[in-house]
Design a protein around this motif. Sequence first.
Motif, PDB file in Angstrom:
ATOM      1  N   UNK A   1       7.901   0.057  16.076  1.00 28.91           N
ATOM      2  CA  UNK A   1       8.171   1.395  15.818  1.00 28.91           C
ATOM      3  C   UNK A   1       8.801   2.156  14.636  1.00 28.91           C
ATOM      4  N   UNK A   2       8.818   0.938  13.924  1.00 25.12           N
ATOM      5  CA  UNK A   2       9.564   1.554  12.519  1.00 25.12           C
ATOM      6  C   UNK A   2       8.501   2.123  11.450  1.00 25.12           C
ATOM      7  N   UNK A   3       7.505   1.484  12.055  1.00 23.14           N
ATOM      8  CA  UNK A   3       6.256   2.097  10.995  1.00 23.14           C
ATOM      9  C   UNK A   3       6.008   3.316  11.314  1.00 23.14           C
ATOM     10  N   UNK A   4       6.699   4.075  12.176  1.00 24.19           N
ATOM     11  CA  UNK A   4       6.380   5.663  11.911  1.00 24.19           C
ATOM     12  C   UNK A   4       7.882   6.695  11.935  1.00 24.19           C
ATOM     13  N   UNK A   5       8.898   5.669  11.003  1.00 24.26           N
ATOM     14  CA  UNK A   5      10.037   6.161  10.463  1.00 24.26           C
ATOM     15  C   UNK A   5       9.738   6.981   9.451  1.00 24.26           C
TER      16      UNK A   5
ATOM     17  N   UNK B   1      10.671  -0.143   3.046  1.00 25.52           N
ATOM     18  CA  UNK B   1       9.458   0.282   2.518  1.00 25.52           C
ATOM     19  C   UNK B   1       9.647   2.129   3.831  1.00 25.52           C
ATOM     20  N   UNK B   2       9.441   1.497   4.816  1.00 29.44           N
ATOM     21  CA  UNK B   2       9.798   2.934   5.420  1.00 29.44           C
ATOM     22  C   UNK B   2      10.752   3.709   5.690  1.00 29.44           C
ATOM     23  N   UNK B   3      11.712   3.187   5.383  1.00 25.01           N
ATOM     24  CA  UNK B   3      13.521   3.221   4.583  1.00 25.01           C
ATOM     25  C   UNK B   3      13.746   4.421   3.313  1.00 25.01           C
ATOM     26  N   UNK B   4      12.578   4.225   2.654  1.00 28.09           N
ATOM     27  CA  UNK B   4      12.038   4.928   1.416  1.00 28.09           C
ATOM     28  C   UNK B   4      11.924   5.901   1.960  1.00 28.09           C
TER      29      UNK B   4
ATOM     30  N   UNK C   1      12.377  -7.057   7.158  1.00 32.47           N
ATOM     31  CA  UNK C   1      12.603  -6.817   6.368  1.00 32.47           C
ATOM     32  C   UNK C   1      11.674  -6.119   5.520  1.00 32.47           C
ATOM     33  N   UNK C   2      10.939  -6.239   5.233  1.00 32.61           N
ATOM     34  CA  UNK C   2      10.097  -5.644   3.958  1.00 32.61           C
ATOM     35  C   UNK C   2       9.402  -3.848   4.825  1.00 32.61           C
ATOM     36  N   UNK C   3       8.731  -4.170   5.865  1.00 31.48           N
ATOM     37  CA  UNK C   3       8.808  -2.781   6.702  1.00 31.48           C
ATOM     38  C   UNK C   3       9.544  -1.682   6.452  1.00 31.48           C
ATOM     39  N   UNK C   4      11.207  -2.383   7.523  1.00 31.30           N
ATOM     40  CA  UNK C   4      12.018  -1.231   7.485  1.00 31.30           C
ATOM     41  C   UNK C   4      12.353  -0.836   6.329  1.00 31.30           C
TER      42      UNK C   4
ATOM     43  N   UNK D   1       5.813   8.551   1.871  1.00 30.41           N
ATOM     44  CA  UNK D   1       5.776   7.439   1.735  1.00 30.41           C
ATOM     45  C   UNK D   1       4.681   6.697   2.861  1.00 30.41           C
ATOM     46  N   UNK D   2       4.086   7.730   3.531  1.00 33.43           N
ATOM     47  CA  UNK D   2       3.757   6.691   5.098  1.00 33.43           C
ATOM     48  C   UNK D   2       1.742   5.673   3.867  1.00 33.43           C
ATOM     49  N   UNK D   3       2.258   6.350   3.004  1.00 31.54           N
ATOM     50  CA  UNK D   3       0.504   5.762   2.621  1.00 31.54           C
ATOM     51  C   UNK D   3       1.497   3.867   1.713  1.00 31.54           C
ATOM     52  N   UNK D   4       2.544   3.728   1.334  1.00 31.51           N
ATOM     53  CA  UNK D   4       2.497   2.438   1.045  1.00 31.51           C
ATOM     54  C   UNK D   4       3.057   1.844   1.860  1.00 31.51           C
ATOM     55  N   UNK D   5       3.849   2.600   3.543  1.00 33.88           N
ATOM     56  CA  UNK D   5       4.055   1.839   4.283  1.00 33.88           C
ATOM     57  C   UNK D   5       2.735   1.116   4.377  1.00 33.88           C
ATOM     58  N   UNK D   6       1.463   1.797   4.136  1.00 36.53           N
ATOM     59  CA  UNK D   6       0.328   1.258   5.273  1.00 36.53           C
ATOM     60  C   UNK D   6       0.340   0.374   4.306  1.00 36.53           C
TER      61      UNK D   6
END
Length: 268
Positions: free
Chosen positions: A89-93, A173-176, A168-171, A183-188
């Motif tokens: 779910x963190x990918x949707x942040x 990045x999405x927190x940025x 940790x890595x995904x959270x 930053x959705x592209x960075x997350x992807x």
Amino acid sequence: MADTLAALRKSAGIALLATRMNFRSHLVHPGEVLLANIGALVQALSGAAVLMLALSASDGIHGWTLAEWAALTGFTTVARALWNTVFFGTLDIPDMVRSGELDHFLVRPANPLMLILFSKVDTDVWIEIAVGTGMLAVALHVSGAELSGPVLVFIPLALAGSALVFAAMHLAVTALSFWLRQDAMLSMLIWRLDTFAQLPMSFYPTWLMTVFSTVVPFAFVGYFPCLYILGRTDSPFVWLLPLAGPLLFLPAVLLWRSGIDRYSSTGS
């Protein structure tokens, strides 16, 4: 301390209730769930088959045999699936921050991050866990790795730690997205780069291996743990590897909290 524990129990109860409701909503259309699971199974098995066919054409790569590489792939597949089970779910942040949907989580009587973690249920993640576990077991047998008592204890600990490294890595990045609204592209990008963890680090040039051991710590997901599992190292320091996940996850949570503190919604 008692108040903190009570708050955590309350948040966990609410989050688990949300998970059950989410899961039941998927079961409203059981046919779609079945098709999704069949698709995931075909994808997982075909991916494993392509890897095996590619590697069978050679005796190995950079000192790693086919069986050893398959063990690394199986291990990282399970670790990634474990992350996917809880932290997907963190990918949707980023989308939540841009749209203002995050407001719905902030006004509820529970920890917002915990609610987000349990806001999504991936009904086909068990396929990846099953295929990855099977690949790891078979590969370890074929490789001749000695599955001693300490190794059998180390494997689940390392898998839990590796899943937290992914988290940790995904959270982080999405927190940025609290600072970088696009930053959705960075997350992807990080999502796509996850597959780099399935390759032995010796495959990469020195500078990239350094990056994967520090800035983007993919080496801690599978490569370092598998060195011990496969009998490539007997260093006692490998028992510190499961701690890498919690140690990396803590600053990611702190970054999330810092972002929440500056969050001002969309104004709509």
